[in-house]
Design a protein around this motif. Structure first.
Motif, PDB file in Angstrom:
ATOM      1  N   ALA A 379     -13.254  72.339  77.779  1.00 58.54           N
ATOM      2  CA  ALA A 379     -13.006  71.061  78.439  1.00 58.54           C
ATOM      3  C   ALA A 379     -11.551  70.633  78.300  1.00 58.54           C
ATOM      4  CB  ALA A 379     -13.933  69.996  77.858  1.00 58.54           C
ATOM      5  N   THR A 380     -10.892  71.076  77.245  1.00 55.00           N
ATOM      6  CA  THR A 380      -9.521  70.602  77.029  1.00 55.00           C
ATOM      7  C   THR A 380      -8.489  71.728  77.043  1.00 55.00           C
ATOM      8  OG1 THR A 380      -9.869  70.780  74.672  1.00 55.00           O
ATOM      9  CG2 THR A 380     -10.210  68.605  75.650  1.00 55.00           C
ATOM     10  N   LEU A 381      -8.967  72.960  77.041  1.00 55.80           N
ATOM     11  CA  LEU A 381      -8.048  74.101  76.909  1.00 55.80           C
ATOM     12  C   LEU A 381      -6.933  74.088  77.961  1.00 55.80           C
ATOM     13  CD1 LEU A 381      -7.335  76.809  75.553  1.00 55.80           C
ATOM     14  CD2 LEU A 381      -8.958  77.920  77.074  1.00 55.80           C
ATOM     15  N   ALA A 382      -7.323  73.971  79.237  1.00 52.51           N
ATOM     16  CA  ALA A 382      -6.333  74.075  80.297  1.00 52.51           C
ATOM     17  C   ALA A 382      -5.307  72.948  80.206  1.00 52.51           C
ATOM     18  CB  ALA A 382      -7.032  74.046  81.656  1.00 52.51           C
ATOM     19  N   ARG A 383      -5.789  71.733  79.913  1.00 53.34           N
ATOM     20  CA  ARG A 383      -4.855  70.608  79.817  1.00 53.34           C
ATOM     21  C   ARG A 383      -3.912  70.779  78.629  1.00 53.34           C
ATOM     22  NH1 ARG A 383      -7.263  65.461  79.039  1.00 53.34           N
ATOM     23  NH2 ARG A 383      -9.239  66.430  78.530  1.00 53.34           N
ATOM     24  N   GLY A 384      -4.463  71.276  77.511  1.00 54.83           N
ATOM     25  CA  GLY A 384      -3.631  71.493  76.325  1.00 54.83           C
ATOM     26  C   GLY A 384      -2.565  72.545  76.584  1.00 54.83           C
ATOM     27  N   VAL A 385      -2.951  73.618  77.236  1.00 53.28           N
ATOM     28  CA  VAL A 385      -1.995  74.686  77.528  1.00 53.28           C
ATOM     29  C   VAL A 385      -0.880  74.144  78.429  1.00 53.28           C
ATOM     30  CG1 VAL A 385      -1.687  76.871  78.757  1.00 53.28           C
ATOM     31  CG2 VAL A 385      -3.572  76.616  77.149  1.00 53.28           C
ATOM     32  N   LYS A 386      -1.263  73.291  79.375  1.00 55.52           N
ATOM     33  CA  LYS A 386      -0.257  72.701  80.274  1.00 55.52           C
ATOM     34  C   LYS A 386       0.747  71.864  79.474  1.00 55.52           C
ATOM     35  CE  LYS A 386      -2.005  72.287  84.492  1.00 55.52           C
ATOM     36  NZ  LYS A 386      -3.127  71.626  85.157  1.00 55.52           N
ATOM     37  N   LEU A 387       0.209  71.037  78.588  1.00 56.66           N
ATOM     38  CA  LEU A 387       1.094  70.218  77.745  1.00 56.66           C
ATOM     39  C   LEU A 387       2.036  71.105  76.943  1.00 56.66           C
ATOM     40  CD1 LEU A 387       1.585  67.331  76.191  1.00 56.66           C
ATOM     41  CD2 LEU A 387       0.235  68.442  74.425  1.00 56.66           C
ATOM     42  N   LEU A 388       1.478  72.144  76.364  1.00 58.40           N
ATOM     43  CA  LEU A 388       2.292  73.043  75.541  1.00 58.40           C
ATOM     44  C   LEU A 388       3.376  73.709  76.373  1.00 58.40           C
ATOM     45  CD1 LEU A 388       2.795  74.363  72.793  1.00 58.40           C
ATOM     46  CD2 LEU A 388       1.120  76.105  73.385  1.00 58.40           C
ATOM     47  N   GLU A 389       2.992  74.168  77.558  1.00 54.95           N
ATOM     48  CA  GLU A 389       3.988  74.830  78.414  1.00 54.95           C
ATOM     49  C   GLU A 389       5.137  73.892  78.762  1.00 54.95           C
ATOM     50  OE1 GLU A 389       1.575  76.365  81.541  1.00 54.95           O
ATOM     51  OE2 GLU A 389       1.125  78.233  80.428  1.00 54.95           O
ATOM     52  N   ARG A 390       4.796  72.632  79.061  1.00 49.64           N
ATOM     53  CA  ARG A 390       5.845  71.644  79.360  1.00 49.64           C
ATOM     54  C   ARG A 390       6.784  71.470  78.172  1.00 49.64           C
ATOM     55  NH1 ARG A 390       2.102  68.092  81.585  1.00 49.64           N
ATOM     56  NH2 ARG A 390       2.115  66.875  79.680  1.00 49.64           N
ATOM     57  N   GLU A 391       6.194  71.350  76.997  1.00 55.05           N
ATOM     58  CA  GLU A 391       7.008  71.138  75.795  1.00 55.05           C
ATOM     59  C   GLU A 391       7.896  72.351  75.504  1.00 55.05           C
ATOM     60  OE1 GLU A 391       7.311  68.401  73.766  1.00 55.05           O
ATOM     61  OE2 GLU A 391       6.155  67.342  75.297  1.00 55.05           O
ATOM     62  N   LEU A 392       7.329  73.537  75.715  1.00 54.78           N
ATOM     63  CA  LEU A 392       8.103  74.756  75.449  1.00 54.78           C
ATOM     64  C   LEU A 392       9.264  74.879  76.432  1.00 54.78           C
ATOM     65  CD1 LEU A 392       5.304  77.355  74.591  1.00 54.78           C
ATOM     66  CD2 LEU A 392       6.910  76.264  73.020  1.00 54.78           C
ATOM     67  N   GLU A 393       8.990  74.481  77.672  1.00 51.69           N
ATOM     68  CA  GLU A 393      10.030  74.530  78.692  1.00 51.69           C
ATOM     69  C   GLU A 393      11.181  73.602  78.299  1.00 51.69           C
ATOM     70  OE1 GLU A 393      10.250  76.634  81.050  1.00 51.69           O
ATOM     71  OE2 GLU A 393      12.176  75.717  81.631  1.00 51.69           O
ATOM     72  N   ARG A 394      10.799  72.408  77.844  1.00 51.46           N
ATOM     73  CA  ARG A 394      11.830  71.448  77.448  1.00 51.46           C
ATOM     74  C   ARG A 394      12.649  71.991  76.277  1.00 51.46           C
ATOM     75  NH1 ARG A 394       9.738  65.695  76.471  1.00 51.46           N
ATOM     76  NH2 ARG A 394       9.539  66.367  74.317  1.00 51.46           N
ATOM     77  N   LEU A 395      11.929  72.576  75.330  1.00 49.96           N
ATOM     78  CA  LEU A 395      12.577  73.135  74.146  1.00 49.96           C
ATOM     79  C   LEU A 395      13.597  74.200  74.551  1.00 49.96           C
ATOM     80  CD1 LEU A 395      12.119  72.657  71.137  1.00 49.96           C
ATOM     81  CD2 LEU A 395      10.569  74.609  71.115  1.00 49.96           C
TER      82      LEU A 395
END
Ligand code: GLY
Length: 606
Positions: A379-395
């Motif tokens: 239920a949350t995996l896809a949304r969590g991965v999206k958040l992580l990808e955004r953060e990694l991109e910013r980093l």
């Protein structure tokens, strides 16, 4: 490398019964496997070796079944979880063992191992395929010439008896407790030295030629902090990893090709629509298949344990959650759905239900728990991965390499990503997670929710209860001083009026001991000692001698409380700032709580 196929027909069932029958014929009582959750010992989450449930008996207590024991123990070791998928690492395994509690010692132990391995009625291994290592000695304990000479008397040539130091030939289940020198037995897979030439030997060469199949530990010491003292009785503790031994003797390349795994691997192949060869041809796919096989087996055993573990954010439940969620993620790489994967638990139950009846009895619970945990995560995996990808991109754009701990905590708390799961995802991008930052965020969160809960009346961090909390640490330390360091906390219960403290002791305390414990606590209160919290890596906390029930764990960081220099405990708090805030401490009652556990009830008054 061409392994010497030896007993291709051998399977787990045959090996178990052959082993137990052999030791039964030598007057050993067969004991059943204990739960995966160890009794009473708060320092480890899981039973990691066959000897684990036997620690009190190795320390000197009489075992009801006698002084010669044998059995098969289910074990979980998760410290090498990232290694799962190679040839030998598993998170769940079965361990065969035989034990002498002050009965036979080195001569019989080594001779019987040799007979079991080489006897024509048992494994029938050629003695030429066996190599052994023995303890080379250190400043505390001399070189184990006795074991070496027993091996020579059985016909092993000196060049196949290797002396190694503490790193290789000293065994202990934990930082404290029973331990001793060991002799390890290796199966020579090829009979040929690799390019290391004469250096190609067990413990020195990692070419894969030698497979450790048995470890005989001569448990004759007790370690407490820096001190090593001889135990009252000399014991033997042996451990033979069932899956590894099967792999070595049936001449397969990895534990995943043994009879123990065949039906599980076959089901994964069927569900993914790929043959074994197709899977083996792609390294990522092969790893995914092995991880999925390992994790479903371990998760099934955890859920189906006598003390049924359920997914949660703490302790054993957290490890279970991590295994299931890690598995869900690997499904894609093998091309099957998480739903199909959790269904493989049926195969595990079918294969092991006879030997471990609690699995069969709980088959429905196992399946439904796996399904709901999978659902919760999906239920949350896809949304969590999206958040992580955004953060990694910013980093990346900022040129940083460290994912902030706050982000990892948000993934953990809101999206249900186990910390190590985030760590692995981030590592795949060549970056790292700020572990300290994660632990700090977790502890801040814990403190926040505690005070919120207190406000809503759910938990209690009133001044009174906080005082009792600190008094618990002082009483624990005082009891260890008065009764000895073997005393361990078994539980505690606090309200605003009183504290209860449960601890291990197999007899009532004497009035004098009670008086001493009470006076000791009072003396520390009167000394106005400072109370200090620190968050630090688990290993460092252990090296400071931290004790106590160890339940909360975030990544590798733990919270400890130090009181002056009299107490260091794993604890999330809250505590008073100085011991003088406690007032007067009085023990009201000391009574039995359960077998081997005593309970003290105590009061604080201003
Ligand atoms: N207790 C011995 C071993 O696990 O190797």
């Amino acid at each position: 490398m061409l392994a010497r196929a030896f007993r291709p027909e051998l399977d787990a069932k045959r090996l178990r019964s052959m082993y137990l029958d052999f030791f039964k014929a030598r007057a050993h009582a067969v004991i059943p496997s204990a739960s995966l959750i160890p009794d009473g010992d708060g320092s480890v989450l899981f039973t990691t070796a066959g000897m684990h449930p036997l620690v009190p008996y190795l320390m000197g207590r009489e075992h009801p079944a006698g002084s010669r024991l044998t059995g098969v123990q289910k074990c979980v070791r998760t410290n090498d979880i990232e290694e799962v998928g190679d040839l030998t690492h598993l998170t769940f395994f079965e361990m065969l063992g035989n034990w002498s509690l002050g009965d036979y010692y080195k001569a019989d132990s080594i001779r019987w191992s040799f007979e079991f391995l080489t006897g024509s009625e048992t494994l029938g291994i050629s003695p030429d395929s066996l190599w052994v290592t023995v303890f080379d000695g250190n400043t505390d304990v001399p070189r184990d010439e006795e074991s070496a000479s027993i091996w020579r008397s059985l016909g092993l040539p000196p060049e196949r008896i290797i002396f190694l130091g503490e790193e290789d030939n000293w065994w202990a289940a934990g930082p404290e407790g029973p331990c001793g020198p060991d002799t390890e037995i290796f199966y020579d897979m090829t009979g040929q030295a690799c390019e290391a030439g004469p250096e190609c030997s067990p413990g020195r060469c990692g070419c894969g030629r030698f497979f450790e199949i048995w470890n005989n530990v001569f448990m004759s010491y007790d370690r407490r902090g820096a001190s090593l003292t001889p135990l009252p009785r000399r014991n033997v503790d042996t451990g033979m990893g069932l899956e590894r031994t099967l792999a070595a003797l049936t001449g397969v390349q990895s534990v995943y090709e043994t009879a123990s795994f065949k039906p599980i691997m076959a089901e994964l192949q069927r569900l993914s629509g790929r043959s074994a060869d197709e899977i083996a041809a792609d390294a990522n796919r092969l790893k995914a298949a092995r991880v999925l096989a390992d994790h479903i087996r371990t998760a099934t055993f955890m859920l189906g344990d006598e003390r049924g573990i359920r997914p949660s954010n703490q302790g054993q439940g957290y490890v279970l959650r991590r295994l299931i969620r890690r598995g869900v993620r690997y499904c894609e790489q093998l091309g099957l759905s998480p739903e199909q994967w959790v269904g493989v638990s049926d195969i595990v139950v079918r294969e092991y239900g006879e030997v471990y009846p609690s699995l069969a009895a709980q088959a429905d619970v196992i399946r439904s728990e796996l399904l709901s945990e999978k659902d919760r995560f999906e239920a949350t995996l896809a949304r969590g991965v999206k958040l992580l990808e955004r953060e990694l991109e910013r980093l990346r754009q900022e040129g940083g390499e460290l994912l902030p701990g706050q982000t990892a905590f948000r993934l953990y708390d809101t999206y249900g990503f186990p910390f190590e799961f985030t760590q692995e995802l981030v590592a795949e991008q060549g970056l790292t997670v700020d572990e300290n930052g994660f632990a700090k965020a977790a502890i801040e969160h814990q403190e926040r929710s505690r005070s919120e809960a207190a406000k809503s009346g759910l938990a209690d961090d009133s001044v009174e209860s906080t005082r009792y909390h600190t008094a618990t640490h002082l009483l624990h330390a005082a009891l260890r001083r008065v009764l000895g360091e073997h005393v361990e906390q078994k539980g505690s219960n606090i309200n605003r009026e009183r504290m209860r403290f449960d601890f291990s002791l197999d007899r009532p305390m004497t009035p004098l001991e009670l008086q001493e414990a009470q006076s000791q606590v009072q003396a520390w209160i009167d000394a106005d000692l400072p109370v200090r919290q620190r968050v630090l890596p688990h290993a460092e906390a252990r090296s400071l001698g931290a004790i106590g029930l160890f339940n909360d764990r975030y990544g590798d960081e733990v919270s400890i409380y130090e009181i002056g220099d009299v107490s260091v405990e794993f604890c999330g708090g809250p505590h008073v700032e100085r011991t003088s805030e406690l007032g007067r401490f009085q023990i009201k009652k000391e009574q039995s709580s359960s077998a081997g556990v005593r309970r003290i009830r105590a009061h604080l008054t201003p």
